[in-house]
Design a protein around this motif. Sequence first.
Motif, PDB file in Angstrom:
ATOM      1  N   LEU A   1      -6.154 -27.010  -5.710  1.00 55.99           N
ATOM      2  CA  LEU A   1      -7.042 -28.096  -6.083  1.00 55.99           C
ATOM      3  C   LEU A   1      -6.251 -29.104  -6.893  1.00 55.99           C
ATOM      4  O   LEU A   1      -5.590 -28.750  -7.869  1.00 55.99           O
ATOM      5  CB  LEU A   1      -8.209 -27.552  -6.926  1.00 55.99           C
ATOM      6  N   ALA A   2      -6.281 -30.356  -6.497  1.00 54.59           N
ATOM      7  CA  ALA A   2      -5.593 -31.421  -7.228  1.00 54.59           C
ATOM      8  C   ALA A   2      -6.634 -32.241  -7.979  1.00 54.59           C
ATOM      9  O   ALA A   2      -7.563 -32.779  -7.383  1.00 54.59           O
ATOM     10  CB  ALA A   2      -4.816 -32.306  -6.266  1.00 54.59           C
ATOM     11  N   THR A   3      -6.467 -32.327  -9.289  1.00 47.84           N
ATOM     12  CA  THR A   3      -7.414 -33.048 -10.133  1.00 47.84           C
ATOM     13  C   THR A   3      -6.655 -33.967 -11.075  1.00 47.84           C
ATOM     14  O   THR A   3      -5.429 -33.947 -11.146  1.00 47.84           O
ATOM     15  CB  THR A   3      -8.267 -32.075 -10.959  1.00 47.84           C
ATOM     16  N   ALA A   4      -7.372 -34.750 -11.845  1.00 52.56           N
ATOM     17  CA  ALA A   4      -6.725 -35.621 -12.824  1.00 52.56           C
ATOM     18  C   ALA A   4      -6.330 -34.833 -14.063  1.00 52.56           C
ATOM     19  O   ALA A   4      -5.301 -35.077 -14.671  1.00 52.56           O
ATOM     20  CB  ALA A   4      -7.661 -36.767 -13.205  1.00 52.56           C
ATOM     21  N   HIS A   5      -7.183 -33.871 -14.453  1.00 52.57           N
ATOM     22  CA  HIS A   5      -6.916 -33.089 -15.654  1.00 52.57           C
ATOM     23  C   HIS A   5      -7.262 -31.631 -15.390  1.00 52.57           C
ATOM     24  O   HIS A   5      -8.083 -31.310 -14.547  1.00 52.57           O
ATOM     25  CB  HIS A   5      -7.757 -33.592 -16.835  1.00 52.57           C
TER      26      HIS A   5
ATOM     27  N   PHE B   1       2.752 -26.456  -4.546  1.00 51.27           N
ATOM     28  CA  PHE B   1       4.018 -26.785  -5.200  1.00 51.27           C
ATOM     29  C   PHE B   1       4.490 -28.183  -4.814  1.00 51.27           C
ATOM     30  O   PHE B   1       5.023 -28.926  -5.640  1.00 51.27           O
ATOM     31  CB  PHE B   1       5.086 -25.758  -4.816  1.00 51.27           C
ATOM     32  N   GLN B   2       4.299 -28.556  -3.558  1.00 53.00           N
ATOM     33  CA  GLN B   2       4.742 -29.868  -3.108  1.00 53.00           C
ATOM     34  C   GLN B   2       3.938 -30.985  -3.772  1.00 53.00           C
ATOM     35  O   GLN B   2       4.499 -32.002  -4.186  1.00 53.00           O
ATOM     36  CB  GLN B   2       4.635 -29.953  -1.579  1.00 53.00           C
ATOM     37  N   GLU B   3       2.629 -30.796  -3.884  1.00 50.45           N
ATOM     38  CA  GLU B   3       1.798 -31.806  -4.545  1.00 50.45           C
ATOM     39  C   GLU B   3       2.169 -31.917  -6.022  1.00 50.45           C
ATOM     40  O   GLU B   3       2.265 -33.023  -6.571  1.00 50.45           O
ATOM     41  CB  GLU B   3       0.326 -31.439  -4.400  1.00 50.45           C
ATOM     42  N   SER B   4       2.370 -30.777  -6.661  1.00 47.72           N
ATOM     43  CA  SER B   4       2.754 -30.789  -8.064  1.00 47.72           C
ATOM     44  C   SER B   4       4.117 -31.450  -8.246  1.00 47.72           C
ATOM     45  O   SER B   4       4.325 -32.230  -9.185  1.00 47.72           O
ATOM     46  CB  SER B   4       2.781 -29.361  -8.617  1.00 47.72           C
TER      47      SER B   4
ATOM     48  N   ILE C   1       9.889 -25.935  -1.453  1.00 48.70           N
ATOM     49  CA  ILE C   1       9.748 -26.544  -2.780  1.00 48.70           C
ATOM     50  C   ILE C   1      10.922 -27.469  -3.076  1.00 48.70           C
ATOM     51  O   ILE C   1      10.742 -28.607  -3.538  1.00 48.70           O
ATOM     52  CB  ILE C   1       9.623 -25.456  -3.857  1.00 48.70           C
ATOM     53  N   VAL C   2      12.137 -26.993  -2.829  1.00 50.90           N
ATOM     54  CA  VAL C   2      13.314 -27.809  -3.123  1.00 50.90           C
ATOM     55  C   VAL C   2      13.316 -29.075  -2.276  1.00 50.90           C
ATOM     56  O   VAL C   2      13.602 -30.181  -2.777  1.00 50.90           O
ATOM     57  CB  VAL C   2      14.604 -26.997  -2.906  1.00 50.90           C
ATOM     58  N   GLU C   3      12.992 -28.958  -1.007  1.00 47.84           N
ATOM     59  CA  GLU C   3      12.991 -30.143  -0.146  1.00 47.84           C
ATOM     60  C   GLU C   3      11.917 -31.136  -0.570  1.00 47.84           C
ATOM     61  O   GLU C   3      12.106 -32.354  -0.435  1.00 47.84           O
ATOM     62  CB  GLU C   3      12.808 -29.727   1.312  1.00 47.84           C
TER      63      GLU C   3
ATOM     64  N   ASN D   1       0.748 -30.393 -17.525  1.00 49.81           N
ATOM     65  CA  ASN D   1      -0.263 -30.034 -16.527  1.00 49.81           C
ATOM     66  C   ASN D   1      -0.246 -31.088 -15.432  1.00 49.81           C
ATOM     67  O   ASN D   1      -0.620 -32.237 -15.668  1.00 49.81           O
ATOM     68  CB  ASN D   1      -1.655 -29.983 -17.153  1.00 49.81           C
ATOM     69  N   SER D   2       0.184 -30.697 -14.256  1.00 53.96           N
ATOM     70  CA  SER D   2       0.286 -31.671 -13.166  1.00 53.96           C
ATOM     71  C   SER D   2      -1.073 -32.004 -12.570  1.00 53.96           C
ATOM     72  O   SER D   2      -1.183 -32.946 -11.773  1.00 53.96           O
ATOM     73  CB  SER D   2       1.207 -31.135 -12.069  1.00 53.96           C
ATOM     74  N   GLY D   3      -2.118 -31.240 -12.933  1.00 58.16           N
ATOM     75  CA  GLY D   3      -3.418 -31.452 -12.320  1.00 58.16           C
ATOM     76  C   GLY D   3      -3.570 -30.712 -11.011  1.00 58.16           C
ATOM     77  O   GLY D   3      -4.548 -30.899 -10.292  1.00 58.16           O
ATOM     78  N   VAL D   4      -2.600 -29.847 -10.698  1.00 59.38           N
ATOM     79  CA  VAL D   4      -2.656 -29.029  -9.486  1.00 59.38           C
ATOM     80  C   VAL D   4      -2.850 -27.588  -9.903  1.00 59.38           C
ATOM     81  O   VAL D   4      -2.085 -27.056 -10.713  1.00 59.38           O
ATOM     82  CB  VAL D   4      -1.367 -29.167  -8.652  1.00 59.38           C
TER      83      VAL D   4
END
Length: 479
Positions: free
Chosen positions: A195-199, A243-246, A292-294, A184-187
């Motif tokens: 939403l980006a989170t810690a968990h 996807f980029q944040e993850s 995503i790839v970049e 789980n990336s938290g994204v």
Amino acid sequence: MSVSTSLAPDWLLPPSDANALADGVWPASARRDDDGVLRIAGVSASQLRDEFGTPLYVVDEEEVRTHARRTLAAFRAAAAPHGVQARVYYAGKAFLCSEVVRWVTAEGLAVDVCTGGELAVALAAGADPARLGFHGNNKSVAELENAVAVGIGSLVIDSWVELDRLAAVAERAGATQAVLVRVNSGVHAETHDFLATAHEDQKFGFTLSEAPAVVARIRECAGLEFVGLHCHIGSQIFGTAGFQESAARLVELHADLLAGGDIPVLNLGGGFGIAYTSVDDPTPIEALATGIVEAVVRECAARGIPVPNLAFEPGRAIVGQAGVTLYEVGTTKPVEVDGGGQRLYVSVDGGMSDNARPALYGADFSTRIASRVSTENPVLVRVVGKHCESGDIVVDADYLPADVVPGDLLAVPATGAYCFSLASNYNYVPRPPVVAVRDGSARVIVRGVSIDDLLAHDAGLDRGRVAPSDRLERTEGAE
């Protein structure tokens, strides 16, 4: 007849032509013939109703194949300049049957399954076990044993319990099984928001902080080979920001784990969105692939590590737009709504048993009359099913010609994904068959489930059961 539009959602505007088929929502082959009848891959909706009945799932085979080819080409083209490979798995949970497995594998895709049943379908269809991935949060010992025995390409580890189970299975089989670790990336992303989170409070996978210990344990198991990380951030996603944040978080973990050995693969999952209504604007797959790839390449370069081979798992993006469900109108009823306004309810011969997504997720769909065209003004309608539930809604809001009447044939597009897969026989409503259309011809690829089929499963009727068809004949004879 006129129905107020004050009840329409803000995004839904009255169309200038309630017969028009919105681009990007319907299969590319969908068009109206000279009589106004909808045709898909050259087959008329009226012909399909006459031959197979309604409700009816219709899948455009060439549309599925085209999306499969296009998706694979997009990710390969994005990865190749960086000297890495991209593998695309078709996410079978979207819609799986033997023919779909044959279509997507013929176009170069691998297949992702998440239960022993899905694995059985893929194998029965002739899929190469080495090109299958198996994930899921509660694989049984029997499922793991079978997967290892057939030589499955990879298994995604989802828990400590499963890790121990699989290690024991591999040891008993004397096999070495390639595995990925679900993280789980938290994204969490849906449509254009993320939403980006810690968990993340969900049943799948391990946290970023847990993953190193999991990987260390796998590397200690002689029968397990750690080949990469796996992550899935959501569904029906537009854009690449999530996807980029993850990717940034996963590559950071990937880099740390390289100290223990090579990691050839990074699987970033799927969730790419499609258009369900005329206002949906999904990101083209080529733009998604490149973005995503970049992002992965940038993150790897920033850490001075090689770019791993990449894997992706689209399902809806392959099969969603290829599907159209046909219904017959049974009743229509204008309903006065508190606060003013009127909504026309259009009841059809299916409902939440063949499309659970509106009830489960509040999903929006579109609809058009498929058996004719009309010159009447458009009115706001809600298409509902025949089930004994107030939430039995097929299309929450759209516009149809004001003269929609019982007997009209309605078509609901973008139903190729998660409609058949989630179908039920609630209220003992027969489950529709699935018909594939291509080059002007139609064939059944999944048989429907009839009332006789349902009664055959009722063990209490094993003695003296009379089929409905027989009972009808007897009754008619008595009269």
